[in-house]
Design an enzyme around this catalytic site. Structure first.
Site, PDB file in Angstrom:
ATOM      1  N   HIS A  17      -0.886  -3.652   2.862  1.00 25.11           N
ATOM      2  CA  HIS A  17      -0.951  -4.958   2.184  1.00 25.11           C
ATOM      3  C   HIS A  17      -0.089  -4.930   0.910  1.00 25.11           C
ATOM      4  O   HIS A  17       0.640  -5.894   0.629  1.00 25.11           O
ATOM      5  CB  HIS A  17      -2.387  -5.288   1.765  1.00 25.11           C
ATOM      6  N   SER A 128      -7.540  -2.316   7.585  1.00 23.71           N
ATOM      7  CA  SER A 128      -8.705  -2.073   6.733  1.00 23.71           C
ATOM      8  C   SER A 128      -9.782  -1.297   7.490  1.00 23.71           C
ATOM      9  O   SER A 128     -10.407  -0.389   6.941  1.00 23.71           O
ATOM     10  CB  SER A 128      -9.253  -3.400   6.212  1.00 23.71           C
TER      11      SER A 128
HETATM   12  N1  COA Z   1      -0.884  -3.807   6.372  1.00 22.27           N
HETATM   13  C1  COA Z   1      -2.078  -3.277   6.638  1.00 22.27           C
HETATM   14  N2  COA Z   1      -3.049  -3.924   7.295  1.00 22.27           N
HETATM   15  C2  COA Z   1      -2.775  -5.168   7.696  1.00 22.27           C
HETATM   16  C3  COA Z   1      -1.568  -5.797   7.466  1.00 22.27           C
HETATM   17  C4  COA Z   1      -0.582  -5.054   6.772  1.00 22.27           C
HETATM   18  N3  COA Z   1       0.619  -5.562   6.512  1.00 22.27           N
HETATM   19  N4  COA Z   1      -1.607  -7.028   7.997  1.00 22.27           N
HETATM   20  C5  COA Z   1      -2.802  -7.165   8.538  1.00 22.27           C
HETATM   21  N5  COA Z   1      -3.520  -6.042   8.355  1.00 22.27           N
HETATM   22  C6  COA Z   1      -4.849  -5.746   8.858  1.00 22.27           C
HETATM   23  C7  COA Z   1      -5.958  -6.259   8.006  1.00 22.27           C
HETATM   24  O1  COA Z   1      -6.377  -5.291   7.077  1.00 22.27           O
HETATM   25  C8  COA Z   1      -7.031  -6.520   9.030  1.00 22.27           C
HETATM   26  O2  COA Z   1      -7.690  -5.298   9.329  1.00 22.27           O
HETATM   27  P1  COA Z   1      -9.185  -5.266   9.878  1.00 22.27           P
HETATM   28  O3  COA Z   1      -9.244  -6.193  11.064  1.00 22.27           O
HETATM   29  O4  COA Z   1      -9.368  -3.855  10.225  1.00 22.27           O
HETATM   30  O5  COA Z   1     -10.038  -5.743   8.738  1.00 22.27           O
HETATM   31  C9  COA Z   1      -6.290  -6.909  10.274  1.00 22.27           C
HETATM   32  O6  COA Z   1      -5.002  -6.374  10.110  1.00 22.27           O
HETATM   33  C10 COA Z   1      -6.206  -8.372  10.483  1.00 22.27           C
HETATM   34  O7  COA Z   1      -5.633  -8.928   9.323  1.00 22.27           O
HETATM   35  P2  COA Z   1      -5.478 -10.455   9.150  1.00 22.27           P
HETATM   36  O8  COA Z   1      -4.864 -11.022  10.365  1.00 22.27           O
HETATM   37  O9  COA Z   1      -4.824 -10.697   7.858  1.00 22.27           O
HETATM   38  O10 COA Z   1      -6.958 -10.943   9.202  1.00 22.27           O
HETATM   39  P3  COA Z   1      -7.903 -11.140   8.028  1.00 22.27           P
HETATM   40  O11 COA Z   1      -9.269 -11.269   8.577  1.00 22.27           O
HETATM   41  O12 COA Z   1      -7.721 -10.096   7.004  1.00 22.27           O
HETATM   42  O13 COA Z   1      -7.426 -12.526   7.422  1.00 22.27           O
HETATM   43  C11 COA Z   1      -7.441 -14.881   7.251  1.00 22.27           C
HETATM   44  C12 COA Z   1      -7.416 -13.708   8.206  1.00 22.27           C
HETATM   45  C13 COA Z   1      -8.584 -14.735   6.267  1.00 22.27           C
HETATM   46  C14 COA Z   1      -6.121 -14.915   6.494  1.00 22.27           C
HETATM   47  C15 COA Z   1      -7.578 -16.162   8.055  1.00 22.27           C
HETATM   48  O14 COA Z   1      -8.752 -16.049   8.846  1.00 22.27           O
HETATM   49  C16 COA Z   1      -7.695 -17.401   7.167  1.00 22.27           C
HETATM   50  O15 COA Z   1      -6.693 -17.905   6.676  1.00 22.27           O
HETATM   51  N6  COA Z   1      -8.922 -17.893   6.971  1.00 22.27           N
HETATM   52  C17 COA Z   1      -9.200 -19.136   6.241  1.00 22.27           C
HETATM   53  C18 COA Z   1      -9.529 -20.279   7.201  1.00 22.27           C
HETATM   54  C19 COA Z   1      -8.265 -20.742   7.879  1.00 22.27           C
HETATM   55  O16 COA Z   1      -7.368 -21.252   7.251  1.00 22.27           O
HETATM   56  N7  COA Z   1      -8.189 -20.551   9.213  1.00 22.27           N
HETATM   57  C20 COA Z   1      -6.990 -20.840   9.967  1.00 22.27           C
HETATM   58  C21 COA Z   1      -6.996 -22.151  10.666  1.00 22.27           C
HETATM   59  S1  COA Z   1      -8.302 -22.330  11.826  1.00 22.27           S
END
Ligand code: COA
Length: 158
Positions: A17, A128
Site C-alpha cells: 500500500h 493484509s
Molecule cells: N499492496 C498490498 N496489498 C494490496 C494492494 C497493494 N497494492 N492492493 C490491494 N491489496 C490487498 C488489500 O490489503 C486487501 O487484502 P485483504 O483482502 O487480505 O485484506 C486485498 O488486497 C483487497 O484490497 P482492496 O481491493 O483494496 O479491498 P479492500 O477491502 O481493502 O477495499 C474498498 C475495498 C473499501 C476500497 C471498497 O470496498 C470501497 O470503496 N468501499 C466503499 C463502498 C463503495 O464505494 N463500494 C463500491 C461501489 S458498490
C-alpha cells in the site's frame, strides 16, 4: 489542484500500500488515503488504530492526508473535488475484482476516473491477510510493513 483518493480497508497497511501511496503522491497534488468500508470484511484493527498506522507511515509525505468514510468512495471523491480513485494491480485475479469495482463506480459517477498502478513485482504477494497470517505464525514481517504495524500488533496481544 489534482486530487486523488486511494481507498482500502488497510487492515493493516503494508509496504505494498505504501508503495502505491508514494507513487501516487508524485502524480497528484494531493492524495487522500481513505479508509472505506468493505461490507464483506470484519477488521482486526480498530478504525482508530488503522488511521494511526497510516498517519505514522505517511508522515513524511507532505501531500498525503488520511481520512475515513462510511459511504460510497465515489461520493467521497466528489465531495472532496477529487478527479481520480487510485487502485493497485498485483496479479491477474485483482483485475477481475477491479473491473467490477470500476464499473460500479462509473455507474454511480462517470466523472471520477479510475487510475491503476502496477505493483512492483517483489510486492505482489503481499496482502493484509497474508501479513496477518505470517505475523501470527511467528514469521518476521518487518520488511513487509511499516514499523508502526508491528507496534500495533503487539498492542493487540496485550
Ligand atoms: N499492496 C498490498 N496489498 C494490496 C494492494 C497493494 N497494492 N492492493 C490491494 N491489496 C490487498 C488489500 O490489503 C486487501 O487484502 P485483504 O483482502 O487480505 O485484506 C486485498 O488486497 C483487497 O484490497 P482492496 O481491493 O483494496 O479491498 P479492500 O477491502 O481493502 O477495499 C474498498 C475495498 C473499501 C476500497 C471498497 O470496498 C470501497 O470503496 N468501499 C466503499 C463502498 C463503495 O464505494 N463500494 C463500491 C461501489 S458498490
Amino acid at each position: 489542484m489534482n486530487i486523488a483518493i486511494y481507498p482500502g480497508s488497510f487492515d493493516p497497511i503494508t509496504n505494498g500500500h505504501l508503495d502505491m501511496i508514494i507513487r501516487s503522491s508524485k502524480l497528484f497534488d494531493k492524495v487522500i488515503v481513505l479508509i472505506a468500508n468493505n461490507p464483506n470484511k470484519v477488521c482486526r484493527f480498530s478504525l482508530t488504530s488503522r488511521v494511526r498506522m497510516i498517519k505514522e507511515a505517511t508522515k513524511d509525505i507532505s501531500n498525503v492526508e488520511v481520512d475515513s468514510f462510511d459511504g460510497l468512495t465515489v461520493n467521497y471523491a466528489k465531495e472532496h473535488n477529487a478527479k481520480a480513485i487510485i487502485r493497485g494491480l498485483r496479479v491477474v485475479s485483482d483485475f477481475e475484482y477491479e473491473w467490477s469495482y470500476a464499473a460500479a463506480n462509473e455507474f454511480i459517477n462517470k466523472d471520477i476516473e479510475m487510475v491503476f498502478l502496477m505493483a512492483h513485482k517483489e510486492l505482489t504477494f503481499i496482502s493484509s491477510s497474508t501479513i496477518d497470517e505470517l505475523y501470527r505464525s511467528g514469521v518476521d514481517i518487518s520488511s513487509l510493513v511499516p514499523s508502526i504495524v508491528i507496534e500495533e500488533y503487539k498492542k493487540l496481544e496485550k
